[in-house]
Design a protein around this motif. Sequence first.
Motif, PDB file in Angstrom:
ATOM      1  N   PHE A   1      42.550  29.595  46.547  1.00 35.42           N
ATOM      2  CA  PHE A   1      42.320  28.559  45.543  1.00 35.42           C
ATOM      3  C   PHE A   1      43.440  28.492  44.508  1.00 35.42           C
ATOM      4  CE2 PHE A   1      37.965  29.314  47.091  1.00 35.42           C
ATOM      5  CZ  PHE A   1      37.588  28.011  47.367  1.00 35.42           C
ATOM      6  N   GLY A   2      44.497  29.266  44.730  1.00 36.66           N
ATOM      7  CA  GLY A   2      45.656  29.193  43.857  1.00 36.66           C
ATOM      8  C   GLY A   2      45.502  29.870  42.519  1.00 36.66           C
ATOM      9  N   VAL A   3      44.602  30.844  42.418  1.00 35.91           N
ATOM     10  CA  VAL A   3      44.346  31.508  41.136  1.00 35.91           C
ATOM     11  C   VAL A   3      45.033  32.868  41.105  1.00 35.91           C
ATOM     12  CG1 VAL A   3      42.585  32.382  39.558  1.00 35.91           C
ATOM     13  CG2 VAL A   3      42.110  30.352  40.954  1.00 35.91           C
ATOM     14  N   PRO A   4      45.944  33.093  40.161  1.00 41.37           N
ATOM     15  CA  PRO A   4      46.565  34.421  40.024  1.00 41.37           C
ATOM     16  C   PRO A   4      45.571  35.398  39.400  1.00 41.37           C
ATOM     17  CG  PRO A   4      47.341  32.962  38.292  1.00 41.37           C
ATOM     18  CD  PRO A   4      46.473  32.120  39.189  1.00 41.37           C
ATOM     19  N   VAL A   5      45.306  36.498  40.078  1.00 38.54           N
ATOM     20  CA  VAL A   5      44.329  37.466  39.581  1.00 38.54           C
ATOM     21  C   VAL A   5      44.948  38.871  39.563  1.00 38.54           C
ATOM     22  CG1 VAL A   5      42.311  36.167  40.314  1.00 38.54           C
ATOM     23  CG2 VAL A   5      43.363  37.761  41.910  1.00 38.54           C
ATOM     24  N   PRO A   6      44.491  39.723  38.656  1.00 35.42           N
ATOM     25  CA  PRO A   6      44.990  41.105  38.598  1.00 35.42           C
ATOM     26  C   PRO A   6      44.310  41.963  39.661  1.00 35.42           C
ATOM     27  CG  PRO A   6      43.454  40.699  36.806  1.00 35.42           C
ATOM     28  CD  PRO A   6      43.607  39.398  37.522  1.00 35.42           C
ATOM     29  N   HIS A   7      45.057  42.296  40.694  1.00 40.06           N
ATOM     30  CA  HIS A   7      44.516  43.079  41.814  1.00 40.06           C
ATOM     31  C   HIS A   7      43.989  44.429  41.339  1.00 40.06           C
ATOM     32  CE1 HIS A   7      45.180  43.815  46.417  1.00 40.06           C
ATOM     33  NE2 HIS A   7      44.006  44.228  46.011  1.00 40.06           N
ATOM     34  N   ALA A   8      44.695  45.030  40.395  1.00 43.27           N
ATOM     35  CA  ALA A   8      44.307  46.363  39.929  1.00 43.27           C
ATOM     36  C   ALA A   8      42.908  46.354  39.299  1.00 43.27           C
ATOM     37  CB  ALA A   8      45.326  46.881  38.915  1.00 43.27           C
ATOM     38  N   GLN A   9      42.590  45.286  38.576  1.00 40.14           N
ATOM     39  CA  GLN A   9      41.278  45.217  37.942  1.00 40.14           C
ATOM     40  C   GLN A   9      40.160  45.113  38.976  1.00 40.14           C
ATOM     41  OE1 GLN A   9      43.867  44.898  36.379  1.00 40.14           O
ATOM     42  NE2 GLN A   9      43.763  43.807  34.446  1.00 40.14           N
ATOM     43  N   VAL A  10      40.414  44.336  40.024  1.00 40.02           N
ATOM     44  CA  VAL A  10      39.416  44.186  41.078  1.00 40.02           C
ATOM     45  C   VAL A  10      39.176  45.534  41.756  1.00 40.02           C
ATOM     46  CG1 VAL A  10      38.897  43.064  43.279  1.00 40.02           C
ATOM     47  CG2 VAL A  10      39.991  41.756  41.456  1.00 40.02           C
TER      48      VAL A  10
END
Length: 363
Positions: A260-269
């Motif tokens: 969906f084109g959303v930059p997310v912090p992988h580390a937080q997930v």
Amino acid sequence: MVTTLLLFLIAYFFATNIGASGAAASMGITYGSGAIKTKKIALLVCGIGVFLGAVLGGGAVVKTLGSGIVPENVISVTIALIILSSACISLFIANLSGIPLSTSEVTVGAIVGVGMAFNALFIHTLITIVIYWIVLPTTAFLLSFFANRIIRVIEKKFPSLSIGKWQTILATAVILVGFLEAFSSGMNNVANSVGPLVAAGLITIEQGTFTGGLFVALGAFFLGGKVIETNGKRITNLSLLQGGAVSGIGATLVIIASYFGVPVPHAQVTTCSILGVGTSDKGRKIWKEAIIAKLVKTWVISPILSLVISYNFVKFFVDFDLSGIAILLILMTIVYLLSLWKPDEKTQSIYKEKVVPKNIGGN
């Protein structure tokens, strides 16, 4: 010409460091468990994964960072240089202060700072990104919590899963999950380095995902050795199935966000996945004050710091306005003071449970 050259150097240096830190860590479970026994092979698999993720699925996030948060015509070569410089400076300050940051957070923060300086910001997109930053870690926590309950039942009923032919099956599964996590990292993180280049009209999205993915992969392969060694050999009390669940859930959620084109912090997930497993096993006692402090420092301070730096860079270098310097100094002081608020060793061991099991091959 000099500004453009400097911009490319910073962008691909940023991409290389993304590969060295975040991308290489995605294969920690695979290497640490012994599913892949050679470090270079694990890093090679990681490099291939992040490159394919960037090329095949990184375009949507590149587009968001390039034109979804601020109008594309706002980002000139100079502004792109300000965005990437602000992100890099934020990471550097954080390293000095002992605060681990997400490249997605500092990049988004830098772009938002530019948008605020020019009074040109797509609020709807920003709100969507922030919602993802809240919903995805929460979802990761809940999925890991309930997945761990199921895993514990399976391990109790089928203790033979850790021996014999099941070792090979589990090892193969762990390798696939590690590759998937590397793939998701490439999909989401390559945009942090090349998004501003695309927005400035210097390269196309296809060129950006290819070259950016290449440098992320090179960073993972040539500079990721220490990261994968550290993460891969921190043997904790998580089982092989638990580790696979943590990586699998994180990778799946990041791939969905990237689609969906959303930059997310992988580390937080990933961190929330670990906390979900820990809470399922240990209950409320895992929620120590020091963990909350680390989450606050990482998730709140990092994008704000990057935002303030980029905002002031625009004001200083474009508008020749020094009015925001005091705010920047105050925020940097707050970041330094928060860096003194560190978790104790017991709590840190919980946070480090990114990498999992004991060697399945007995070595």
